[in-house]
Design an enzyme around this catalytic site. Structure first.
Site, PDB file in Angstrom:
ATOM      1  N   LYS A   1      -7.837  12.720   7.253  1.00 50.08           N
ATOM      2  CA  LYS A   1      -7.072  11.542   6.846  1.00 50.08           C
ATOM      3  C   LYS A   1      -7.517  11.177   5.440  1.00 50.08           C
ATOM      4  CE  LYS A   1      -5.889   6.814   7.957  1.00 50.08           C
ATOM      5  NZ  LYS A   1      -5.965   5.728   8.922  1.00 50.08           N
TER       6      LYS A   1
ATOM      7  N   LYS B   1      -3.133  13.840   7.644  1.00 49.85           N
ATOM      8  CA  LYS B   1      -2.395  12.637   7.273  1.00 49.85           C
ATOM      9  C   LYS B   1      -2.747  12.234   5.839  1.00 49.85           C
ATOM     10  CE  LYS B   1      -2.171   7.819   8.501  1.00 49.85           C
ATOM     11  NZ  LYS B   1      -2.683   6.769   9.324  1.00 49.85           N
TER      12      LYS B   1
HETATM   13  C1  PBG Z   1      -5.358   2.637   9.916  1.00 45.90           C
HETATM   14  C2  PBG Z   1      -4.081   3.373   9.910  1.00 45.90           C
HETATM   15  C3  PBG Z   1      -3.268   3.510   8.787  1.00 45.90           C
HETATM   16  C4  PBG Z   1      -2.154   4.244   9.181  1.00 45.90           C
HETATM   17  C5  PBG Z   1      -2.301   4.547  10.536  1.00 45.90           C
HETATM   18  N1  PBG Z   1      -3.513   4.014  10.967  1.00 45.90           N
HETATM   19  C6  PBG Z   1      -3.389   2.962   7.431  1.00 45.90           C
HETATM   20  C7  PBG Z   1      -4.677   2.949   6.753  1.00 45.90           C
HETATM   21  O1  PBG Z   1      -5.532   3.810   6.952  1.00 45.90           O
HETATM   22  O2  PBG Z   1      -4.865   2.017   5.976  1.00 45.90           O
HETATM   23  C8  PBG Z   1      -1.029   4.595   8.262  1.00 45.90           C
HETATM   24  C9  PBG Z   1       0.228   5.085   8.830  1.00 45.90           C
HETATM   25  C10 PBG Z   1       1.365   5.090   7.893  1.00 45.90           C
HETATM   26  O3  PBG Z   1       1.243   4.833   6.680  1.00 45.90           O
HETATM   27  O4  PBG Z   1       2.476   5.346   8.370  1.00 45.90           O
HETATM   28  N2  PBG Z   1      -6.222   2.813  10.951  1.00 45.90           N
END
Ligand code: PBG
Length: 328
Positions: A199, A252
């Site tokens: 991520k 991601k």
């Molecule tokens: C945070 C989380 C995020 C997303 C899913 N879980 C955002 C972040 O890390 O700030 C993003 C998903 C998206 O942008 O569609 N735990």
């Protein structure tokens, strides 16, 4: 002009629709898709996310209807995220494991009504944290091991609602092992872990943070989310998550990281998930609204590219829309 040398003509395999369909190498189907949903407290509530046209925050009654419609279209997997009012947030994300909190109650209702649906939950502190970070904050730092305890309680509380899979999206070290342990010790060895393995600290999450009102109150997420410049590090995370007991590895965002999806696919036997995130959805919608791109075509081409890169499953806000185009 002589063309004798042209005995190889790849265009022969493109000459008719029938042949093109026969040699098609990649196909996206509704079975590949997971639909992320945003839950709000209350009943009969539905508010559109400004930066995500067509995506709504829903109260549980309306979410049940949405899931029912999606199931009829063939979408069977849902990742439910809570949008939490500020007054419920605190430093330690207490509400995340309070079984009377609306998110956990809603999960129970959803599973009771649609036992056949695959329900995935999000494990991270940010929706419930007054700091807006995925982990516990002390003196401006994100504490790793102390966060694990909270994540463990959160995952356990979610498992108790009957959900199928937890999705740790926090990027703390060791959390897959920790969660596997907590789940197993409490009789939830059947609950799967879809780990957010690679991520990245990305600019593509902003519309999601609008949807949940979960932007960090200070700083950024660079001490836990990965540097967009790195590939090898994704392999380290993949190796650890695999050893720690993950059932799925996720990359991601998806589009700016197609090479990382392929890298994990080629180096792992676990199914690979890719998260086609909020900013990726917003870009397509914005351009389509302006008439600059054909939104329908771009949606399909985008999902295809993620699948072709090696994703076995795709989390996407396009899931329902895509399924609607597949109806004949
Ligand atoms: C945070 C989380 C995020 C997303 C899913 N879980 C955002 C972040 O890390 O700030 C993003 C998903 C998206 O942008 O569609 N735990």
């Amino acid at each position: 002009m002589t063309t004798d040398f042209l005995f190889r003509r790849p265009r022969r395999n493109r000459k008719t629709e029938a042949i093109r369909a026969m040699v098609e190498e990649t196909r996206v189907t509704v079975n590949d898709l997971i639909f992320p949903l945003f839950l709000i407290e209350g009943s009969n509530k539905k508010t559109e996310v400004a930066s995500m046209p067509g995506i709504f925050r829903l109260s549980v009654d309306l979410m049940l209807k949405e899931i029912e419609e999606c199931l009829k279209l063939g979408i069977r997997a849902f990742d439910v995220f809570p949008a939490v009012e500020d007054s419920y947030k605190d430093k330690t994300a207490t509400r995340s494991y309070d079984s009377s909190f609306f998110y956990l109650k809603a999960l129970r209702e959803i599973k009771a009504k649609f036992p056949e649906a695959c329900i995935i939950t999000d494990v991270a502190m940010d929706p419930y944290s007054s700091d807006g970070h995925d982990g516990l904050v002390k003196d401006g730092k994100i504490l790793n091991d102390e966060t694990l305890e909270i994540l463990g309680k959160m995952a356990l509380a979610q498992a108790e609602t009957g959900i199928d899979m937890v999705g740790p999206s926090d990027m703390m070290d060791g959390r897959v092992r920790y969660l596997r342990d907590v789940l197993d010790k409490n009789g939830f060895s059947e609950v799967s872990i879809m780990s957010y393995t690679a991520k990245y600290a990305s600019g593509f999450y902003n519309p999601f943070r609008d949807a949940l009102d979960s932007a960090p109150k200070f700083g950024d997420k660079k001490t836990y989310q990965m540097n967009p410049a790195n590939r090898s590090e994704a392999l380290i995370e993949a190796q650890l998550d695999t050893e720690e007991g993950a059932d799925f590895l996720m990359v991601k965002p998806a589009l700016a990281y197609l090479d990382v999806i392929r890298l994990l696919k080629d180096n792992s036997v676990l199914p690979i998930a890719a998260y086609n995130v909020s900013g990726e959805y917003a870009m397509v919608k914005a351009a389509a609204q302006k008439g600059w791109l054909d939104g329908d075509r771009i949606m399909k081409e985008t999902l295809l590219s993620i699948k072709r890169a090696g994703a076995d499953v795709i989390l996407t806000y396009f899931a329902k829309e895509f399924a609607m185009t597949q109806r004949t």
